[in-house]
Scaffold this motif. Structure first.
Motif, PDB file in Angstrom:
ATOM      1  N   ALA A 128       0.991  -1.139  -0.221  1.00 37.05           N
ATOM      2  CA  ALA A 128      -0.484  -0.301   0.181  1.00 37.05           C
ATOM      3  C   ALA A 128       0.973   0.769   0.082  1.00 37.05           C
ATOM      4  O   ALA A 128       1.764   1.413   1.358  1.00 37.05           O
ATOM      5  CB  ALA A 128      -0.827   0.314   1.376  1.00 37.05           C
ATOM      6  N   ALA A 129       0.034   2.275  -0.800  1.00 33.80           N
ATOM      7  CA  ALA A 129       0.551   3.373  -0.700  1.00 33.80           C
ATOM      8  C   ALA A 129       0.711   4.030   0.531  1.00 33.80           C
ATOM      9  O   ALA A 129      -0.395   3.771   0.915  1.00 33.80           O
ATOM     10  CB  ALA A 129       0.685   4.322  -1.537  1.00 33.80           C
ATOM     11  N   ASP A 130       1.804   5.894   1.067  1.00 29.93           N
ATOM     12  CA  ASP A 130       1.276   5.500   2.500  1.00 29.93           C
ATOM     13  C   ASP A 130      -0.426   6.768   2.204  1.00 29.93           C
ATOM     14  O   ASP A 130      -0.431   7.414   3.349  1.00 29.93           O
ATOM     15  CB  ASP A 130       2.612   6.824   3.235  1.00 29.93           C
ATOM     16  N   ASN A 131      -0.749   7.170   1.146  1.00 32.60           N
ATOM     17  CA  ASN A 131      -1.884   7.839   0.534  1.00 32.60           C
ATOM     18  C   ASN A 131      -3.255   6.388   0.763  1.00 32.60           C
ATOM     19  O   ASN A 131      -4.050   7.387   0.594  1.00 32.60           O
ATOM     20  CB  ASN A 131      -2.132   8.479   0.109  1.00 32.60           C
ATOM     21  N   ALA A 172      -3.719   3.115   5.637  1.00 34.25           N
ATOM     22  CA  ALA A 172      -2.619   2.945   4.756  1.00 34.25           C
ATOM     23  C   ALA A 172      -2.121   1.893   6.407  1.00 34.25           C
ATOM     24  O   ALA A 172      -1.505   1.381   6.567  1.00 34.25           O
ATOM     25  CB  ALA A 172      -1.788   2.509   4.288  1.00 34.25           C
ATOM     26  N   ALA A 173      -1.718   3.338   7.607  1.00 35.87           N
ATOM     27  CA  ALA A 173      -1.221   2.427   8.555  1.00 35.87           C
ATOM     28  C   ALA A 173      -2.259   1.478   9.384  1.00 35.87           C
ATOM     29  O   ALA A 173      -1.496   0.480  10.176  1.00 35.87           O
ATOM     30  CB  ALA A 173      -0.929   4.194   9.448  1.00 35.87           C
ATOM     31  N   GLU A 174      -3.417   1.537   9.121  1.00 31.03           N
ATOM     32  CA  GLU A 174      -4.004   1.157  10.958  1.00 31.03           C
ATOM     33  C   GLU A 174      -4.370  -0.466   9.717  1.00 31.03           C
ATOM     34  O   GLU A 174      -3.878  -1.062   9.814  1.00 31.03           O
ATOM     35  CB  GLU A 174      -5.773   1.488  10.968  1.00 31.03           C
ATOM     36  N   ALA A 175      -4.403  -0.638   8.090  1.00 32.09           N
ATOM     37  CA  ALA A 175      -4.474  -1.432   7.281  1.00 32.09           C
ATOM     38  C   ALA A 175      -3.203  -2.624   7.928  1.00 32.09           C
ATOM     39  O   ALA A 175      -2.819  -3.929   8.272  1.00 32.09           O
ATOM     40  CB  ALA A 175      -4.376  -1.818   5.604  1.00 32.09           C
ATOM     41  N   LEU A 176      -2.507  -2.298   8.165  1.00 35.02           N
ATOM     42  CA  LEU A 176      -0.850  -2.966   7.949  1.00 35.02           C
ATOM     43  C   LEU A 176      -0.697  -2.631  10.382  1.00 35.02           C
ATOM     44  O   LEU A 176       0.460  -4.475  10.150  1.00 35.02           O
ATOM     45  CB  LEU A 176       0.965  -1.532   7.999  1.00 35.02           C
ATOM     46  N   VAL A 185       4.365   1.949   1.284  1.00 34.21           N
ATOM     47  CA  VAL A 185       5.521   2.560   1.361  1.00 34.21           C
ATOM     48  C   VAL A 185       5.157   3.803   0.647  1.00 34.21           C
ATOM     49  O   VAL A 185       3.829   4.012   1.154  1.00 34.21           O
ATOM     50  CB  VAL A 185       5.750   1.827   0.262  1.00 34.21           C
ATOM     51  N   PRO A 186       6.022   4.735   0.952  1.00 35.06           N
ATOM     52  CA  PRO A 186       5.941   6.198  -0.034  1.00 35.06           C
ATOM     53  C   PRO A 186       5.298   5.633  -1.194  1.00 35.06           C
ATOM     54  O   PRO A 186       5.147   5.190  -2.090  1.00 35.06           O
ATOM     55  CB  PRO A 186       6.945   7.008  -0.190  1.00 35.06           C
TER      56      PRO A 186
END
Length: 266
Positions: A128-131, A172-176, A185-186
């Motif tokens: 996932a991109a960070d956005n 994306a952070a929550e999904a990770l 990643v950026p």
């Protein structure tokens, strides 16, 4: 509008399938899904392909199923008609792609909404991109969830209920954090990072990769994954039946409300 809908290329043992409707945030119609399935099949049948990458051109991975407020209002809808169409092109395709015996990676940027999950979740890995934002706000339409119910498996029961009840997007952070994606990643590095991961996998023996994938998928199936997905598809179809009895259309509220909900998440 793009004439291609989906593009395809193979190099260094990696098949790259790209959604190509950026002007509509890669919304899915049946033509796109049929084309996508044909390319998944081509990659599966090509002995030179060891890894399949699914990505999307433009700002967003996919805003889900294409919705037009006027289209189909005069059509004669029945539960049977809806069931047959969605069993083939929605849950049917997603289960087929999940079980293709080659590793697959989804590269997701921007929004991945409702039907977009039907494309990303069947892949073995997700970068996932960070956005990236993932959501399923279809309770707005009086329907309980998308046709391929990976929610409980991908997110856990509590978070699955929360995003279905509220329609909110997870980052994306929550999904990770919950294990739904493998890497974040950026945005600028999404394609290169996905390609690097695919190259690492493509170096392995194809039969070993096939058996590793089978081991994990079969373990999930022993736990009830495929049976659960198929059963929840019937629950989803019941939602369409309820909508038809209330308003004669497959969803309860005007599609404009759903469009506004999607627009708010972009």
């Amino acid at each position: 509008m793009s004439d291609e809908l989906v593009t395809y290329e193979v190099s260094d043992g990696i098949a790259t399938i790209s959604l190509d409707r950026p002007e509509v945030a890669n919304a899915q119609n049946f033509e796109l899904l049929d084309r996508l399935d044909a390319l998944w099949t081509a990659a599966a049948d090509d002995p030179d392909v060891r890894v399949i990458v699914l990505r999307a051109n433009g700002k967003h991975f996919s805003s889900g199923h294409e919705m037009k407020s006027a289209e189909g209002r005069s059509a004669k809808w029945t539960v049977a008609t809806l069931y047959e169409r969605e069993a083939r092109a929605f849950v049917g395709y997603s289960l087929k792609w999940r079980n293709i015996p080659k590793p697959s990676i989804a590269a997701v940027q921007g929004v991945c909404i409702a039907g977009g999950l039907l494309l990303a979740w069947p892949c073995d890995l997700i970068v996932a991109a960070d956005n990236a934002k993932f959501s399923d706000p279809v309770a707005t339409l009086g329907i309980g969830g998308v046709e391929y119910h990976g929610h409980t498996w991908e997110l856990g029961a509590r978070l699955a209920k929360e995003i279905l009840f509220t329609g909110r997007a997870i980052t994306a952070a929550e999904a990770l954090h919950v294990g739904m994606v493998n890497r974040v990643v950026p945005l600028a590095d999404l394609d290169s990072a996905t390609r690097e991961l695919a190259s690492q996998i493509a170096d392995k023996h194809p039969f070993a990769l096939r058996m590793a994938k089978r081991a994990v998928n079969q373990t999930l199936d022993v736990q009830g994954f495929t049976t659960a997905v198929q059963s929840v598809f019937d629950i989803h179809s019941l939602g369409h039946g309820n909508a038809l009895t209330e308003c004669g259309y497959p969803v309860v509220v005007d599609l404009e409300a759903m469009k506004k909900s999607i627009a708010a998440q972009r």
